[in-house]
Scaffold this motif. Structure first.
Motif, PDB file in Angstrom:
ATOM      1  N   SER A 100     -11.920  -2.888  -1.883  1.00  0.00           N
ATOM      2  CA  SER A 100     -12.947  -3.827  -2.343  1.00  0.00           C
ATOM      3  C   SER A 100     -12.343  -5.095  -2.926  1.00  0.00           C
ATOM      4  O   SER A 100     -13.000  -6.131  -2.992  1.00  0.00           O
ATOM      5  CB  SER A 100     -13.858  -3.167  -3.379  1.00  0.00           C
ATOM      6  OG  SER A 100     -13.107  -2.735  -4.508  1.00  0.00           O
ATOM      7  N   ARG A 101     -11.081  -5.017  -3.353  1.00  0.00           N
ATOM      8  CA  ARG A 101     -10.439  -6.175  -3.983  1.00  0.00           C
ATOM      9  C   ARG A 101      -9.056  -6.405  -3.372  1.00  0.00           C
ATOM     10  O   ARG A 101      -8.358  -5.469  -2.985  1.00  0.00           O
ATOM     11  CB  ARG A 101     -10.308  -5.949  -5.490  1.00  0.00           C
ATOM     12  CG  ARG A 101     -11.638  -5.796  -6.195  1.00  0.00           C
ATOM     13  CD  ARG A 101     -11.478  -5.473  -7.674  1.00  0.00           C
ATOM     14  NE  ARG A 101     -10.753  -6.540  -8.372  1.00  0.00           N
ATOM     15  CZ  ARG A 101      -9.538  -6.377  -8.887  1.00  0.00           C
ATOM     16  NH1 ARG A 101      -8.904  -5.221  -8.759  1.00  0.00           N
ATOM     17  NH2 ARG A 101      -8.939  -7.376  -9.507  1.00  0.00           N
ATOM     18  N   PHE A 102      -8.651  -7.672  -3.316  1.00  0.00           N
ATOM     19  CA  PHE A 102      -7.373  -8.014  -2.702  1.00  0.00           C
ATOM     20  C   PHE A 102      -6.162  -7.463  -3.463  1.00  0.00           C
ATOM     21  O   PHE A 102      -5.187  -7.040  -2.830  1.00  0.00           O
ATOM     22  CB  PHE A 102      -7.247  -9.530  -2.536  1.00  0.00           C
ATOM     23  CG  PHE A 102      -7.591  -9.977  -1.141  1.00  0.00           C
ATOM     24  CD1 PHE A 102      -6.648  -9.948  -0.132  1.00  0.00           C
ATOM     25  CD2 PHE A 102      -8.872 -10.395  -0.845  1.00  0.00           C
ATOM     26  CE1 PHE A 102      -6.977 -10.335   1.154  1.00  0.00           C
ATOM     27  CE2 PHE A 102      -9.203 -10.786   0.441  1.00  0.00           C
ATOM     28  CZ  PHE A 102      -8.251 -10.759   1.440  1.00  0.00           C
ATOM     29  N   PRO A 103      -6.152  -7.467  -4.810  1.00  0.00           N
ATOM     30  CA  PRO A 103      -4.986  -6.875  -5.488  1.00  0.00           C
ATOM     31  C   PRO A 103      -4.751  -5.419  -5.095  1.00  0.00           C
ATOM     32  O   PRO A 103      -3.596  -4.992  -4.965  1.00  0.00           O
ATOM     33  CB  PRO A 103      -5.352  -7.005  -6.977  1.00  0.00           C
ATOM     34  CG  PRO A 103      -6.258  -8.190  -7.035  1.00  0.00           C
ATOM     35  CD  PRO A 103      -7.073  -8.117  -5.770  1.00  0.00           C
ATOM     36  N   GLN A 104      -5.816  -4.664  -4.885  1.00  0.00           N
ATOM     37  CA  GLN A 104      -5.675  -3.280  -4.453  1.00  0.00           C
ATOM     38  C   GLN A 104      -5.055  -3.214  -3.054  1.00  0.00           C
ATOM     39  O   GLN A 104      -4.174  -2.392  -2.787  1.00  0.00           O
ATOM     40  CB  GLN A 104      -7.047  -2.595  -4.434  1.00  0.00           C
ATOM     41  CG  GLN A 104      -7.738  -2.505  -5.779  1.00  0.00           C
ATOM     42  CD  GLN A 104      -9.183  -2.046  -5.636  1.00  0.00           C
ATOM     43  OE1 GLN A 104      -9.786  -2.155  -4.561  1.00  0.00           O
ATOM     44  NE2 GLN A 104      -9.742  -1.536  -6.723  1.00  0.00           N
ATOM     45  N   PHE A 105      -5.534  -4.078  -2.186  1.00  0.00           N
ATOM     46  CA  PHE A 105      -5.022  -4.104  -0.822  1.00  0.00           C
ATOM     47  C   PHE A 105      -3.545  -4.501  -0.792  1.00  0.00           C
ATOM     48  O   PHE A 105      -2.730  -3.903  -0.080  1.00  0.00           O
ATOM     49  CB  PHE A 105      -5.856  -5.061   0.030  1.00  0.00           C
ATOM     50  CG  PHE A 105      -5.276  -5.344   1.389  1.00  0.00           C
ATOM     51  CD1 PHE A 105      -4.991  -4.303   2.269  1.00  0.00           C
ATOM     52  CD2 PHE A 105      -5.010  -6.643   1.793  1.00  0.00           C
ATOM     53  CE1 PHE A 105      -4.440  -4.559   3.533  1.00  0.00           C
ATOM     54  CE2 PHE A 105      -4.471  -6.906   3.044  1.00  0.00           C
ATOM     55  CZ  PHE A 105      -4.189  -5.850   3.909  1.00  0.00           C
ATOM     56  N   LEU A 106      -3.176  -5.515  -1.590  1.00  0.00           N
ATOM     57  CA  LEU A 106      -1.789  -5.965  -1.632  1.00  0.00           C
ATOM     58  C   LEU A 106      -0.863  -4.846  -2.105  1.00  0.00           C
ATOM     59  O   LEU A 106       0.214  -4.632  -1.549  1.00  0.00           O
ATOM     60  CB  LEU A 106      -1.664  -7.173  -2.562  1.00  0.00           C
ATOM     61  CG  LEU A 106      -2.189  -8.501  -2.025  1.00  0.00           C
ATOM     62  CD1 LEU A 106      -2.197  -9.549  -3.123  1.00  0.00           C
ATOM     63  CD2 LEU A 106      -1.348  -8.976  -0.863  1.00  0.00           C
ATOM     64  N   LEU A 107      -1.293  -4.136  -3.150  1.00  0.00           N
ATOM     65  CA  LEU A 107      -0.485  -3.036  -3.670  1.00  0.00           C
ATOM     66  C   LEU A 107      -0.319  -1.953  -2.607  1.00  0.00           C
ATOM     67  O   LEU A 107       0.770  -1.413  -2.417  1.00  0.00           O
ATOM     68  CB  LEU A 107      -1.136  -2.459  -4.921  1.00  0.00           C
ATOM     69  CG  LEU A 107      -0.327  -1.404  -5.675  1.00  0.00           C
ATOM     70  CD1 LEU A 107       0.964  -2.013  -6.212  1.00  0.00           C
ATOM     71  CD2 LEU A 107      -1.150  -0.823  -6.823  1.00  0.00           C
ATOM     72  N   HIS A 108      -1.403  -1.649  -1.918  1.00  0.00           N
ATOM     73  CA  HIS A 108      -1.349  -0.650  -0.849  1.00  0.00           C
ATOM     74  C   HIS A 108      -0.412  -1.085   0.271  1.00  0.00           C
ATOM     75  O   HIS A 108       0.436  -0.307   0.734  1.00  0.00           O
ATOM     76  CB  HIS A 108      -2.768  -0.434  -0.293  1.00  0.00           C
ATOM     77  CG  HIS A 108      -2.798   0.240   1.040  1.00  0.00           C
ATOM     78  ND1 HIS A 108      -2.702   1.615   1.187  1.00  0.00           N
ATOM     79  CD2 HIS A 108      -2.914  -0.275   2.309  1.00  0.00           C
ATOM     80  CE1 HIS A 108      -2.756   1.924   2.481  1.00  0.00           C
ATOM     81  NE2 HIS A 108      -2.886   0.803   3.181  1.00  0.00           N
ATOM     82  N   LEU A 109      -0.549  -2.334   0.693  1.00  0.00           N
ATOM     83  CA  LEU A 109       0.264  -2.846   1.798  1.00  0.00           C
ATOM     84  C   LEU A 109       1.745  -2.780   1.454  1.00  0.00           C
ATOM     85  O   LEU A 109       2.576  -2.345   2.259  1.00  0.00           O
ATOM     86  CB  LEU A 109      -0.152  -4.284   2.110  1.00  0.00           C
ATOM     87  CG  LEU A 109       0.300  -4.893   3.435  1.00  0.00           C
ATOM     88  CD1 LEU A 109      -0.284  -4.135   4.613  1.00  0.00           C
ATOM     89  CD2 LEU A 109      -0.099  -6.361   3.498  1.00  0.00           C
ATOM     90  N   GLU A 110       2.060  -3.201   0.248  1.00  0.00           N
ATOM     91  CA  GLU A 110       3.450  -3.239  -0.173  1.00  0.00           C
ATOM     92  C   GLU A 110       4.000  -1.831  -0.404  1.00  0.00           C
ATOM     93  O   GLU A 110       5.130  -1.520  -0.023  1.00  0.00           O
ATOM     94  CB  GLU A 110       3.565  -4.063  -1.461  1.00  0.00           C
ATOM     95  CG  GLU A 110       4.951  -4.583  -1.739  1.00  0.00           C
ATOM     96  CD  GLU A 110       4.943  -5.607  -2.857  1.00  0.00           C
ATOM     97  OE1 GLU A 110       5.673  -6.590  -2.743  1.00  0.00           O
ATOM     98  OE2 GLU A 110       4.215  -5.411  -3.843  1.00  0.00           O
TER      99      GLU A 110
END
Length: 214
Positions: A100-110
């Motif tokens: 739902s939020r970009f910080p969550q996605f970034l953490l997941h991606l990294e």
């Protein structure tokens, strides 16, 4: 090339328009080159909204302004730009997990896709204070310490120092990069979702081979 990869490629050409006047007169060339700062468009029919490369959450918010009926009717288009048509969640282009939020996605991606040794990388990342705390520090970027001294560059995970004044500094954590085929296959979608990823090594193959900006 996908259009956003083409913009990235063209922008990294070092072309002297005085020596190549045909390019200077090419509307297509100039359009692609100049459009990089506004490189993302809402692809829904009849929508003319464009978004800058620094706007990470604006597309999400904009999609929700389209009616639920409209989003469902154009669901495939929304999926192709990296979002869920119903919730406007970000969809990981590698594993399809929703965020739902970009910080969550970034953490997941990294954490789950970009590193081979996530625990090591995050330990190292947590030990080093970036010059500008407002700028996200990705592992493939050259880092600099506040004072530039090796005492500021200690990694507790491996118990070693790395000076920001030497070429080995970036190598300390570049070894944790994952360059798997699924990441390379998703590079156009990742770049559309997060234009700041443009300097990731997965885009090296998309860089110009001649007249390249160094």
């Amino acid at each position: 090339m996908p259009l956003n990869i083409l913009r990235f490629h063209v922008r990294n050409h070092d072309v002297d328009l005085n020596r190549h006047p045909a390019l200077g007169a090419s509307a297509d060339f100039l359009k692609v080159l100049r459009s990089f700062s506004m490189a993302r468009k809402c692809d829904l029919k009849k929508c003319k909204r464009w978004f800058g490369t620094e706007d990470t959450s604006s597309i999400q918010q904009h999609l929700l302004q389209h009616s639920d009926t409209d989003r469902r009717a154009q669901g495939e288009i929304i999926k192709n730009i990296g979002y869920d048509p119903v919730t406007a969640d970000i969809v990981c282009p590698i594993c399809d997990q929703h965020f739902s939020r970009f910080p969550q996605f970034l953490l997941h991606l990294e954490n789950h896709h970009l590193t081979t040794e996530a625990v090591y990388w995050f330990s190292f990342k947590g030990d080093i204070t970036p010059d500008d705390k407002s700028i996200t520090q990705y592992m493939w970027r050259g880092w600099h310490c506040m004072d530039g001294g090796s005492e500021e560059c200690y990694c507790r995970h491996c118990g070693d120092y790395a000076s920001s004044q030497t070429n080995t500094w970036i190598d300390h954590h570049l070894g944790f990069l994952s360059m798997a085929d699924d990441i390379k296959a998703a590079r156009a979608c990742i770049l559309r979702l997060i234009p700041a990823f443009e300097d990731h090594p997965i885009y090296e193959a998309d860089m110009p081979t001649v007249h390249r900006i160094v």
